[in-house]
Each structure stands twice: as structure tokens, then as C-alpha cells.
Design an enzyme around this catalytic site. Structure first.
Site, PDB file in Angstrom:
ATOM      1  N   HIS A   1       6.989 -11.792   8.564  1.00  0.00           N
ATOM      2  CA  HIS A   1       5.688 -11.880   7.900  1.00  0.00           C
ATOM      3  C   HIS A   1       4.774 -12.683   8.828  1.00  0.00           C
ATOM      4  O   HIS A   1       5.252 -13.548   9.559  1.00  0.00           O
ATOM      5  CB  HIS A   1       5.900 -12.622   6.575  1.00  0.00           C
ATOM      6  CG  HIS A   1       4.715 -12.650   5.661  1.00  0.00           C
ATOM      7  ND1 HIS A   1       3.668 -13.522   5.824  1.00  0.00           N
ATOM      8  CD2 HIS A   1       4.422 -11.916   4.562  1.00  0.00           C
ATOM      9  CE1 HIS A   1       2.787 -13.331   4.853  1.00  0.00           C
ATOM     10  NE2 HIS A   1       3.215 -12.363   4.080  1.00  0.00           N
ATOM     11  N   ASP A  26      12.942 -18.180   6.687  1.00  0.00           N
ATOM     12  CA  ASP A  26      11.898 -17.901   5.701  1.00  0.00           C
ATOM     13  C   ASP A  26      12.579 -17.171   4.545  1.00  0.00           C
ATOM     14  O   ASP A  26      12.936 -16.004   4.658  1.00  0.00           O
ATOM     15  CB  ASP A  26      10.820 -17.038   6.372  1.00  0.00           C
ATOM     16  CG  ASP A  26       9.829 -16.447   5.367  1.00  0.00           C
ATOM     17  OD1 ASP A  26      10.002 -16.648   4.150  1.00  0.00           O
ATOM     18  OD2 ASP A  26       8.886 -15.762   5.818  1.00  0.00           O
ATOM     19  N   LYS A  68       7.084 -16.205  -6.109  1.00  0.00           N
ATOM     20  CA  LYS A  68       7.857 -14.967  -5.933  1.00  0.00           C
ATOM     21  C   LYS A  68       9.182 -15.052  -6.690  1.00  0.00           C
ATOM     22  O   LYS A  68      10.013 -14.141  -6.611  1.00  0.00           O
ATOM     23  CB  LYS A  68       8.102 -14.715  -4.440  1.00  0.00           C
ATOM     24  CG  LYS A  68       6.822 -14.350  -3.681  1.00  0.00           C
ATOM     25  CD  LYS A  68       7.093 -14.137  -2.217  1.00  0.00           C
ATOM     26  CE  LYS A  68       5.854 -14.140  -1.363  1.00  0.00           C
ATOM     27  NZ  LYS A  68       5.014 -12.943  -1.505  1.00  0.00           N
ATOM     28  N   CYS A  99       1.160  -7.799   5.596  1.00  0.00           N
ATOM     29  CA  CYS A  99       1.189  -8.980   6.489  1.00  0.00           C
ATOM     30  C   CYS A  99       2.329  -8.896   7.495  1.00  0.00           C
ATOM     31  O   CYS A  99       2.939  -9.920   7.847  1.00  0.00           O
ATOM     32  CB  CYS A  99       1.274 -10.288   5.691  1.00  0.00           C
ATOM     33  SG  CYS A  99      -0.135 -10.576   4.651  1.00  0.00           S
TER      34      CYS A  99
HETATM   35  N1  PMP Z   1       7.238 -14.777   4.191  1.00  0.00           N
HETATM   36  C1  PMP Z   1       7.536 -13.638   3.563  1.00  0.00           C
HETATM   37  C2  PMP Z   1       8.749 -12.870   3.976  1.00  0.00           C
HETATM   38  C3  PMP Z   1       6.717 -13.203   2.525  1.00  0.00           C
HETATM   39  O1  PMP Z   1       6.998 -12.054   1.886  1.00  0.00           O
HETATM   40  C4  PMP Z   1       5.592 -13.966   2.157  1.00  0.00           C
HETATM   41  C5  PMP Z   1       4.665 -13.519   1.036  1.00  0.00           C
HETATM   42  N2  PMP Z   1       4.339 -12.167   1.051  1.00  0.00           N
HETATM   43  C6  PMP Z   1       5.349 -15.152   2.854  1.00  0.00           C
HETATM   44  C7  PMP Z   1       6.195 -15.521   3.858  1.00  0.00           C
HETATM   45  C8  PMP Z   1       4.184 -16.025   2.511  1.00  0.00           C
HETATM   46  O2  PMP Z   1       4.326 -16.553   1.239  1.00  0.00           O
HETATM   47  P1  PMP Z   1       3.128 -17.327   0.525  1.00  0.00           P
HETATM   48  O3  PMP Z   1       1.932 -16.440   0.613  1.00  0.00           O
HETATM   49  O4  PMP Z   1       3.618 -17.536  -0.864  1.00  0.00           O
HETATM   50  O5  PMP Z   1       2.934 -18.617   1.265  1.00  0.00           O
END
Ligand code: PMP
Length: 397
Positions: free
Chosen positions: A114, A191, A217, A355
Site C-alpha cells: 500500500h 503492515d 478495518k 493505493c
Molecule cells: N496498509 C494497507 C495494506 C491498507 O490496506 C491500508 C488501508 N487501505 C493502509 C495500510 C492504510 O491504513 P489507514 O488508512 O487506516 O492508515
């Protein structure tokens, strides 16, 4: 299981919510916890010498050992509350980078990260004169561990990799990834944003040095996340943000810093959201994390079968070990068009690059449509998605 928002009607259709990788909906007990906090408890924590402040502090600090147990950390001081995964990774990249990254050093990330696990490292590398090295992955969406082994040099300083890909659904072999890095004396950040809602996570078993995730999440409110760090390594890192709570003493000449974990929690935290995170962990444990994982695995199998049978569909991410995430394209249709038509039928999916632009570049596509599951997803939701895709396909192909 009571998720009030799932009773929504969207454009005259019962809502089918398949955007759980972006954020899960919240169960009644999490919503009640938040409401009760603001109705009965709201107060700034720590230093308060009054009833509400003491109560709020006690409840806030009670969530720390709960999270410690949830990810099986050794001790509660290794649990730092943040605003989410993004802030957790930025904290590590910034502090670790400041302490350990120098000119010519290297950071290994995977090709399926991400942006939140790429950009903070790029920023840290830019500041230090260091560079990124990238683990490639196969067409199925499996990391190439042989290539990974070859990436290490005497300049490698840290590895950052996700536990589960938000786009491909791949569950990465994080224990093995960590073992390989540790053979080179290199620490590892995982992560876990897409893992914690779907499987029991044991940071000691993985052996990683940092593990980051977001509450929202995993059925908790937005605005709260966790950075787990091994005590020995956290003690070597400089503070991230300066402000209240992270200090021991301040004069204009010199500041001394608080102990772990407070050294990394500058300013007023989102107390109600932290309590909500505690309620979400209770919820997941009542459901049984193994049960949730098993349910979603069955859904994934069913959905993969049903979607694969639709002419013109291509699924991206077919690793043998996946969570309930299916990314796909329907013929040559733009993912946004597919998402818009599904939306009008009450089906919520996500479209775009999620993303993860480097993943899209890897496949040479602009984006995908992504359906992702949670503990409340039912086979009837999958049927609604599959039937809708069959219905809209002739309009798009
Ligand atoms: N890492 C991964 C694998 C994610 O799916 C996400 C959220 N889509 C994030 C990081 C970022 O998370 P947040 O926007 O809650 O900080």
C-alpha cells in the site's frame, strides 16, 4: 451480530456492503462504547486529578494490555496507540530513519505494498540519501522469496512488508520473511492493516520487530491504530512527535523524554476511539477469530467460483493463501464504470488502484474492482454481486 448500518437501503435496494478492506462497519457494542464514553466519561486522560479523568485514564490504559494480548506482544509498553496504520508506519520510518538510515543505505519493501508502506520509506530515504529495493511478485500475486534473498546487501537496514495485500488478498509468509531478514541482522516492519480482522496475529510467533494496524478495518472506530514495537528496538528510537505526554521534563535548554510507550504518544489521544478498539477486540473474540477466518475463507471460495464463471471476468490475485478479497476486471470495461453500475443496484465495492499503483503498473491496468468480505458477509451478498455483474455485463462489453 448487530450492525445497524447494514439495514440501509441504497437506491431502493438493500445495501450489499462489499468494501470491507477499505473499512468495516461497526457492531452495536462499539457504537455504544463510543456513545457511552461521550455521555458519561469524556475527559482528558493522564494528569487529571478528578473523577472523570481518572475513570477515562483507567479505561484507556486497560485497552493497552488487551491489545497486547490480542497480538501476543510480550508487554503492554510495546503497544503504542496512533491514529492508524499510516501514522504507525510514518512513526517508524521517521524515527528509525533518523536513527539508523544513512547515505547509501537500503530499505527493502515488497512490490505489493500500500502507498502507506512505500511513501514514508521514500521520505526517510530521501532525507538520508538511502534507496528502496523491491521484492517482485508473480502473476498470481505471490512474493518471489528467492529474489528477496538476493536483495540483501551489507547496506540493508530494514524490511517493510505487508501481512496481507489489500488489493490481491495474498497472505504473505511474514514469519519466513522475518527469519530471512534476521539472518542478515535486519529488522522487519509488518503492515498488518489487512490481516488483523481475518486471522489471529501473534507478533512473537512472526518474530517481527514492528507490527502496524488500524482499528477501523477491524470493527473499531476510525481515528485509532496501533504500532507494536519490540521494547529493545523502541528504546533505541528518537521520539516521533514532540508535545504533551511524551516528555519527562522540559526547560528551554533541554527536554528529557518519557518512558515507553508514552514517549511515542504526544498530545491528547482519541480516548473514545481507543475504548472503541477495546470493544471491537471483545466483539471479535466473542465471535472467535478462527471462526471469522473460516467463514471468510468459505465465502472466498464460493465467490471465486461464482465470479470465475462469468464470461469476461479476470481475477487479479490468485495466490493459494488469500483472505476474502477479490480484485477483478470485467472485459475491457473501466473499473469505475463497473463500480458505478453496481452501486445503483445497492452493491458497494471499491474501484481504482486501491493505493497500490505499483501493483497496477505490474499488471499494466488502470485499476480493478474490488469486493472484500467481513464476518457479516453472507453468500447471498456474493450472489447479489454475481447476479448484478451478469446483468450489467451486456451494457459494458
Ligand atoms: N496498509 C494497507 C495494506 C491498507 O490496506 C491500508 C488501508 N487501505 C493502509 C495500510 C492504510 O491504513 P489507514 O488508512 O487506516 O492508515
Amino acid at each position: 451480530m448487530d450492525f445497524p448500518i447494514l439495514n440501509t437501503t441504497a437506491y431502493g435496494h438493500p445495501l450489499v456492503y462489499l468494501d470491507n478492506a477499505a473499512t468495516t462497519q461497526k457492531p452495536r457494542q462499539v457504537i455504544d462504547t463510543l456513545t457511552n464514553y461521550y455521555l458519561t466519561l469524556n475527559s482528558n486522560i493522564h494528569r487529571g486529578a478528578h473523577y472523570l479523568a481518572e475513570q477515562a485514564t483507567e479505561q484507556y490504559e486497560a485497552v493497552r494490555p488487551q491489545v497486547c494480548q490480542f497480538v501476543n506482544a510480550r508487554q503492554s509498553c510495546e503497544i503504542v496507540f496512533t491514529r492508524g496504520t499510516t501514522e504507525s508506519i510514518n512513526l517508524v520510518a521517521s524515527s528509525f530513519g533518523q536513527r539508523f538510515l544513512g547515505q547509501g543505505d537500503e530499505v527493502i519493501v515488497s512490490g505489493m505494498e500500500h502507498h502507506s508502506n512505500i511513501v514514508p520509506w521514500q521520505l526517510a530515504c530521501e532525507r538520508a540519501g538511502a534507496s528502496l529495493r523491491v521484492i517482485p511478485f508473480s502473476d498470481e500475486g505471490v512474493l518471489d522469496l528467492e529474489a528477496y534473498r538476493q536483495l540483501f546487501t551489507p547496506h540493508t537496514r530494514i524490511v517493510a512488508c505487508n501481512h496481507v495485500s489489500n488489493t490481491l488478498g495474498t497472505v504473505n509468509p511474514v514469519k519466513q520473511i522475518t527469519e530471512i531478514a534476521h539472518l542478515h541482522g535486519v529488522p522487519v516492519l509488518i503492515d498488518g492493516a489487512q490481516a488483523v480482522a481475518h486471522m489471529a496475529v501473534d507478533v512473537q510467533e512472526i518474530g517481527c520487530d514492528f507490527y502496524c494496524f488500524s482499528g477501523h478495518k477491524m470493527y473499531a472506530p476510525m481515528g485509532v491504530g496501533v504500532m507494536y514495537g519490540r521494547e529493545e528496538i523502541l528504546n533505541q528510537l528518537p521520539p516521533y512527535q514532540g508535545g504533551g505526554e511524551m516528555i519527562k521534563t522540559v526547560t528551554f535548554e533541554r527536554t528529557t523524554y518519557n518512558e515507553l510507550p508514552f514517549r511515542f504518544e504526544a498530545g491528547t489521544p482519541s480516548v473514545g476511539d481507543v475504548l472503541g478498539l477495546g470493544a471491537a477486540i471483545d466483539f471479535m473474540q466473542q465471535q472467535g477469530i478462527e471462526n471469522i477466518g473460516k467463514h471468510e475463507e468459505e465465502l472466498l471460495e464460493y465467490a471465486t467460483q461464482r465470479l470465475s464463471a462469468i464470461p469476461g471476468i479476470r481475477i487479479y490475485g490468485t495466490a493459494p493463501h488469500k483472505v476474502g478479497v477479490i480484485s477483478f476486471l470485467l472485459g475491457g470495461a473501466h473499473p469505475y464504470d463497473v463500480g458505478t453500475l453496481l452501486d445503483k443496484l445497492g452493491i458497494a465495492v471499491r474501484t481504482g488502484h486501491h493505493c497500490t499503483q505499483p501493483i497496477m503498473d505490474r499488471y499494466g491496468i488502470p485499476g480493478t474492482v474490488r469486493a472484500s468480505f467481513a464476518c457479516y458477509t453472507r453468500t447471498s451478498d456474493i450472489d447479489a454481486l454475481a447476479d448484478a455483474l451478469v446483468r450489467i455485463a451486456p451494457m459494458l462489453l
